[in-house]
Write a protein that holds these residues in place. Structure first.
Motif, PDB file in Angstrom:
ATOM      1  N   ALA A 165      20.797   3.033  15.802  1.00  0.00           N
ATOM      2  CA  ALA A 165      19.867   2.451  14.819  1.00  0.00           C
ATOM      3  C   ALA A 165      20.433   2.554  13.401  1.00  0.00           C
ATOM      4  CB  ALA A 165      18.525   3.166  14.900  1.00  0.00           C
ATOM      5  N   ARG A 166      19.887   1.692  12.526  1.00  0.00           N
ATOM      6  CA  ARG A 166      20.396   1.694  11.141  1.00  0.00           C
ATOM      7  C   ARG A 166      20.047   2.997  10.419  1.00  0.00           C
ATOM      8  NH1 ARG A 166      15.834  -0.953   7.755  1.00  0.00           N
ATOM      9  NH2 ARG A 166      14.457  -1.774   9.342  1.00  0.00           N
ATOM     10  N   VAL A 167      20.930   3.383   9.497  1.00  0.00           N
ATOM     11  CA  VAL A 167      20.697   4.603   8.704  1.00  0.00           C
ATOM     12  C   VAL A 167      19.617   4.307   7.668  1.00  0.00           C
ATOM     13  CG1 VAL A 167      21.751   6.292   7.144  1.00  0.00           C
ATOM     14  CG2 VAL A 167      23.139   5.206   8.911  1.00  0.00           C
ATOM     15  N   SER A 186       0.810  -1.225   0.000  1.00  0.00           N
ATOM     16  CA  SER A 186       0.000   0.000   0.000  1.00  0.00           C
ATOM     17  C   SER A 186       0.836   1.264   0.000  1.00  0.00           C
ATOM     18  CB  SER A 186      -0.897   0.080   1.242  1.00  0.00           C
ATOM     19  OG  SER A 186      -1.712  -1.000   1.346  1.00  0.00           O
ATOM     20  N   PHE A 187       1.806   1.327   0.930  1.00  0.00           N
ATOM     21  CA  PHE A 187       2.534   2.579   1.083  1.00  0.00           C
ATOM     22  C   PHE A 187       3.337   2.897  -0.183  1.00  0.00           C
ATOM     23  CE2 PHE A 187       6.018   5.273   2.608  1.00  0.00           C
ATOM     24  CZ  PHE A 187       5.248   6.358   2.998  1.00  0.00           C
ATOM     25  N   LYS A 188       3.957   1.828  -0.744  1.00  0.00           N
ATOM     26  CA  LYS A 188       4.734   2.018  -1.977  1.00  0.00           C
ATOM     27  C   LYS A 188       3.826   2.572  -3.088  1.00  0.00           C
ATOM     28  CE  LYS A 188       7.767  -1.485  -2.048  1.00  0.00           C
ATOM     29  NZ  LYS A 188       8.129  -2.861  -2.436  1.00  0.00           N
ATOM     30  N   HIS A 206      17.774   8.119  10.795  1.00  0.00           N
ATOM     31  CA  HIS A 206      17.963   6.724  11.156  1.00  0.00           C
ATOM     32  C   HIS A 206      16.590   6.118  11.473  1.00  0.00           C
ATOM     33  CE1 HIS A 206      21.951   8.406  11.388  1.00  0.00           C
ATOM     34  NE2 HIS A 206      22.508   7.247  11.722  1.00  0.00           N
ATOM     35  N   LEU A 207      16.581   4.828  11.776  1.00  0.00           N
ATOM     36  CA  LEU A 207      15.299   4.115  11.874  1.00  0.00           C
ATOM     37  C   LEU A 207      14.282   4.802  12.791  1.00  0.00           C
ATOM     38  CD1 LEU A 207      13.676   1.598  11.025  1.00  0.00           C
ATOM     39  CD2 LEU A 207      14.506   0.480  13.098  1.00  0.00           C
ATOM     40  N   PHE A 208      14.703   5.231  13.990  1.00  0.00           N
ATOM     41  CA  PHE A 208      13.701   5.731  14.949  1.00  0.00           C
ATOM     42  C   PHE A 208      13.307   7.198  14.699  1.00  0.00           C
ATOM     43  CE2 PHE A 208      15.797   2.155  17.155  1.00  0.00           C
ATOM     44  CZ  PHE A 208      14.685   1.314  17.212  1.00  0.00           C
ATOM     45  N   ASP A 209      13.865   7.786  13.627  1.00  0.00           N
ATOM     46  CA  ASP A 209      13.380   9.098  13.171  1.00  0.00           C
ATOM     47  C   ASP A 209      12.200   8.932  12.227  1.00  0.00           C
ATOM     48  OD1 ASP A 209      15.462  10.813  14.321  1.00  0.00           O
ATOM     49  OD2 ASP A 209      16.815   9.814  12.904  1.00  0.00           O
ATOM     50  N   MET A 241       6.395   4.279  11.218  1.00  0.00           N
ATOM     51  CA  MET A 241       6.194   2.947  10.622  1.00  0.00           C
ATOM     52  C   MET A 241       4.782   2.865  10.040  1.00  0.00           C
ATOM     53  SD  MET A 241       6.790  -0.736  12.396  1.00  0.00           S
ATOM     54  CE  MET A 241       5.237  -0.818  13.289  1.00  0.00           C
ATOM     55  N   PRO A 242       4.656   2.681   8.717  1.00  0.00           N
ATOM     56  CA  PRO A 242       3.316   2.588   8.129  1.00  0.00           C
ATOM     57  C   PRO A 242       2.535   1.413   8.725  1.00  0.00           C
ATOM     58  CG  PRO A 242       4.987   2.861   6.415  1.00  0.00           C
ATOM     59  CD  PRO A 242       5.724   2.592   7.706  1.00  0.00           C
ATOM     60  N   CYS A 243       1.240   1.627   8.943  1.00  0.00           N
ATOM     61  CA  CYS A 243       0.393   0.569   9.517  1.00  0.00           C
ATOM     62  C   CYS A 243      -1.054   0.857   9.100  1.00  0.00           C
ATOM     63  CB  CYS A 243       0.537   0.537  11.037  1.00  0.00           C
ATOM     64  SG  CYS A 243      -0.022   2.022  11.862  1.00  0.00           S
ATOM     65  N   LEU A 290       1.689   0.728  18.728  1.00  0.00           N
ATOM     66  CA  LEU A 290       2.271  -0.516  18.199  1.00  0.00           C
ATOM     67  C   LEU A 290       3.645  -0.789  18.795  1.00  0.00           C
ATOM     68  CD1 LEU A 290       1.356  -0.609  14.389  1.00  0.00           C
ATOM     69  CD2 LEU A 290       0.317  -1.879  16.276  1.00  0.00           C
ATOM     70  N   MET A 291       4.381   0.262  19.154  1.00  0.00           N
ATOM     71  CA  MET A 291       5.726   0.071  19.730  1.00  0.00           C
ATOM     72  C   MET A 291       5.562  -0.137  21.236  1.00  0.00           C
ATOM     73  SD  MET A 291       7.724   0.954  17.028  1.00  0.00           S
ATOM     74  CE  MET A 291       7.422   1.755  15.455  1.00  0.00           C
ATOM     75  N   LYS A 292       5.899  -1.300  21.697  1.00  0.00           N
ATOM     76  CA  LYS A 292       5.596  -1.654  23.088  1.00  0.00           C
ATOM     77  C   LYS A 292       6.835  -1.790  23.963  1.00  0.00           C
ATOM     78  CE  LYS A 292       1.072  -3.304  22.214  1.00  0.00           C
ATOM     79  NZ  LYS A 292       0.366  -2.051  22.345  1.00  0.00           N
ATOM     80  N   GLY A 343      -1.078  20.183  12.766  1.00  0.00           N
ATOM     81  CA  GLY A 343      -1.028  19.210  11.673  1.00  0.00           C
ATOM     82  C   GLY A 343      -0.104  19.686  10.561  1.00  0.00           C
ATOM     83  N   PHE A 344       0.408  18.718   9.810  1.00  0.00           N
ATOM     84  CA  PHE A 344       1.370  19.005   8.731  1.00  0.00           C
ATOM     85  C   PHE A 344       1.188  17.901   7.697  1.00  0.00           C
ATOM     86  CE2 PHE A 344       5.790  18.221   7.156  1.00  0.00           C
ATOM     87  CZ  PHE A 344       6.062  19.464   6.616  1.00  0.00           C
ATOM     88  N   GLY A 345       0.913  18.271   6.455  1.00  0.00           N
ATOM     89  CA  GLY A 345       0.594  17.190   5.529  1.00  0.00           C
ATOM     90  C   GLY A 345       1.079  17.395   4.114  1.00  0.00           C
ATOM     91  N   MET A 346       1.018  16.306   3.360  1.00  0.00           N
ATOM     92  CA  MET A 346       1.261  16.285   1.927  1.00  0.00           C
ATOM     93  C   MET A 346       2.678  16.708   1.577  1.00  0.00           C
ATOM     94  SD  MET A 346      -1.589  15.082   1.563  1.00  0.00           S
ATOM     95  CE  MET A 346      -1.687  14.750  -0.163  1.00  0.00           C
ATOM     96  N   ILE A 347       3.614  15.839   1.931  1.00  0.00           N
ATOM     97  CA  ILE A 347       5.010  16.094   1.583  1.00  0.00           C
ATOM     98  C   ILE A 347       5.154  15.879   0.087  1.00  0.00           C
ATOM     99  CG2 ILE A 347       5.565  13.774   2.499  1.00  0.00           C
ATOM    100  CD1 ILE A 347       8.060  16.635   2.281  1.00  0.00           C
ATOM    101  N   ASN A 348       5.338  16.989  -0.614  1.00  0.00           N
ATOM    102  CA  ASN A 348       5.360  16.934  -2.075  1.00  0.00           C
ATOM    103  C   ASN A 348       6.782  16.734  -2.583  1.00  0.00           C
ATOM    104  OD1 ASN A 348       3.858  16.709  -4.293  1.00  0.00           O
ATOM    105  ND2 ASN A 348       3.421  18.873  -4.586  1.00  0.00           N
TER     106      ASN A 348
END
Ligand code: ACO
Length: 393
Positions: free
Chosen positions: A201-203, A124-126, A209-212, A215-217, A188-190, A372-377
């Motif tokens: 974390a991985r770049v 979906s996200f792709k 890095h990962l925790f920046d 996570m799509p859900c 979701l992160m417990k 709110g902040f949206g629609m990263i073009n």
């Protein structure tokens, strides 16, 4: 010379009630329609209303395929007299509220269900990213741009160079949000996150890095807009709207985005609400990446431009610490359920202001700020919005 603007009206006795969340799932084979329907069902259950009582609906979703809010009404077997579809991603929660509140205030609808939801199949996200906009297809994909992570790496790098923010500063925000998320059963992160884990974390796209990253859900959020008398008749705790703003494509002259539309509207925002940043008891921002949190601190007046890093060093951002912030854990720790991510902060603020935030409750919260902040073009985010909300009773 700018044309004079008409004085903005208040929101009178229009109120917000019944914050609902359909628990998120990392992946889902259900459709977006199912998630939106689940949110509507939960709104009816929580408010004691029947489907026919809801005469206005406002929908946000990225994964409805070729459907819009119109098609969703046929699926829901509803015939509302007022319908809107807000395709503004992270700004949708506040923008939906603005539209719905005016509809109720003017009598075009009596009860509006504002719902946002998305599914998350494996691809979906792709798919959302690949066909995102004409701008992305014409102006950045041909050069190899890879989606939001790459764009926000550019913004983050710029901010770090210009204003001296460090990875530790961003890490502090992510760790605080995770602390908050551990109190939220919907997150979701417990597992706890330490600063060391954040740093190691991985770049993903340097300096991100990962925790920046979110996570799509899959998931859904919602709330109802109605008149105060109606909320009282239903016995529902309610929240008042003190002020709102929205802005699109602000500061197009900035070569790299380092401020958002909030900076254009901040003074009018507080003036309209008769409040100042010092009156705010907690803040829920749109946190697709930690640098965007920092822009919201600055552009909404909690510190001057460039003083975000110092502001981070001075506060804890935890539910029971100084400057309670993204008290649900935010998208960075709850997950990003597509357009529902744009509702997460607003729904959590409604919980805070109706004493239904459970273990995430901020003591004596009276005024909340949601942004709110949206629609990263794919070179910048286009839509910004914010609301000052007040405990009803
Ligand atoms: C305006 C806006 O909102 S713009 C933002 C729009 N949203 C985005 O761009 C989404 C950003 N996120 C991402 O692109 C992805 O989550 C990435 C690239 C960071 C990670 O994706 P992948 O490398 O494919 O990881 P994958 O999905 O395979 O998961 C691998 C592991 O990492 C974890 N993980 C995945 N993403 C994240 C994340 N963002 N944060 C923390 N953990 C994560 C998964 O839970 C999984 O752990 P497990 O194996 O223990 O279950």
């Amino acid at each position: 010379m700018a044309l004079p603007q008409a004085a903005r009206q208040g929101y009178d006795d229009v109120v917000l009630v019944a914050p609902v969340t359909i628990p998120y799932e990392r992946h889902s084979e259900q459709t977006a329609h199912w998630w939106l329907g689940a949110a509507l069902g939960q709104l009816l259950a929580q408010s004691g209303l029947k489907k026919a009582d809801v005469d206005g609906v406002c929908v946000s979703s990225f994964t409805l395929g070729s459907d819009t809010a119109v098609g969703v009404m046929q699926h829901f077997q509803m015939s509302p007299r007022w319908l809107d579809h807000i395709p503004m991603g992270g700004a949708s929660g506040v923008v939906a509220m603005r539209r719905a509140a005016r509809a109720v205030q003017c009598g075009d609808a009596s009860i509006v269900a504002c719902i946002a939801g998305d599914t998350n199949h494996r691809e979906s996200f792709k798919n959302t990213v690949s066909g995102f906009s004409r701008f992305s297809q014409d102006a950045v994909y041909p050069y190899g741009a890879g989606g939001p992570n790459a764009s926000f790496a550019l913004l983050t790098d710029y901010y770090m160079r210009h204003y001296g923010a460090t990875r530790e500063d961003f890490g502090k925000l992510c760790v605080a949000q995770r602390d908050n998320a551990l109190r939220n059963p919907h997150a979701l992160m417990k597992k706890p996150l330490t600063l060391e884990q954040y740093m190691d974390a991985r770049v993903i796209a340097d300096p991100i890095h990962l925790f920046d990253c979110v996570m799509p859900c899959a998931g859904a959020e919602g709330y109802l807009v109605m008149r105060r008398e109606q909320a009282e008749a239903l016995g529902l705790p309610y929240v008042r709207i003190r002020s709102t703003i929205e802005r699109h494509n602000a500061f197009p002259e900035d070569a790299v985005q380092h401020r958002g539309g909030w900076a254009m509207d901040k003074d009018a925002f507080y003036e309209h609400g008769g409040l100042t940043p010092a009156d705010v008891d907690f803040m829920e921002t749109y946190d697709d990446y930690p640098v965007i949190n920092v822009l919201q601190f600055e552009d909404l007046g909690f510190c001057a431009k460039g003083e975000g890093p110092e502001f981070i060093r001075k506060n804890t951002f935890t539910v029971d610490g100084s400057f309670p912030f993204n008290t649900s854990g935010g998208q960075l720790s709850v997950g990003q359920a597509g357009a529902a991510g744009g509702y997460l902060g607003l729904v959590q603020a409604l919980r805070q202001l109706t004493d239904t935030a459970g273990d995430t409750q901020v003591a004596n919260a009276r005024i909340g700020l949601v942004s709110g902040f949206g629609m990263i073009n794919y070179d910048r985010g286009i839509c910004t919005a914010a609301a000052l909300l007040e405990r009803g009773q």
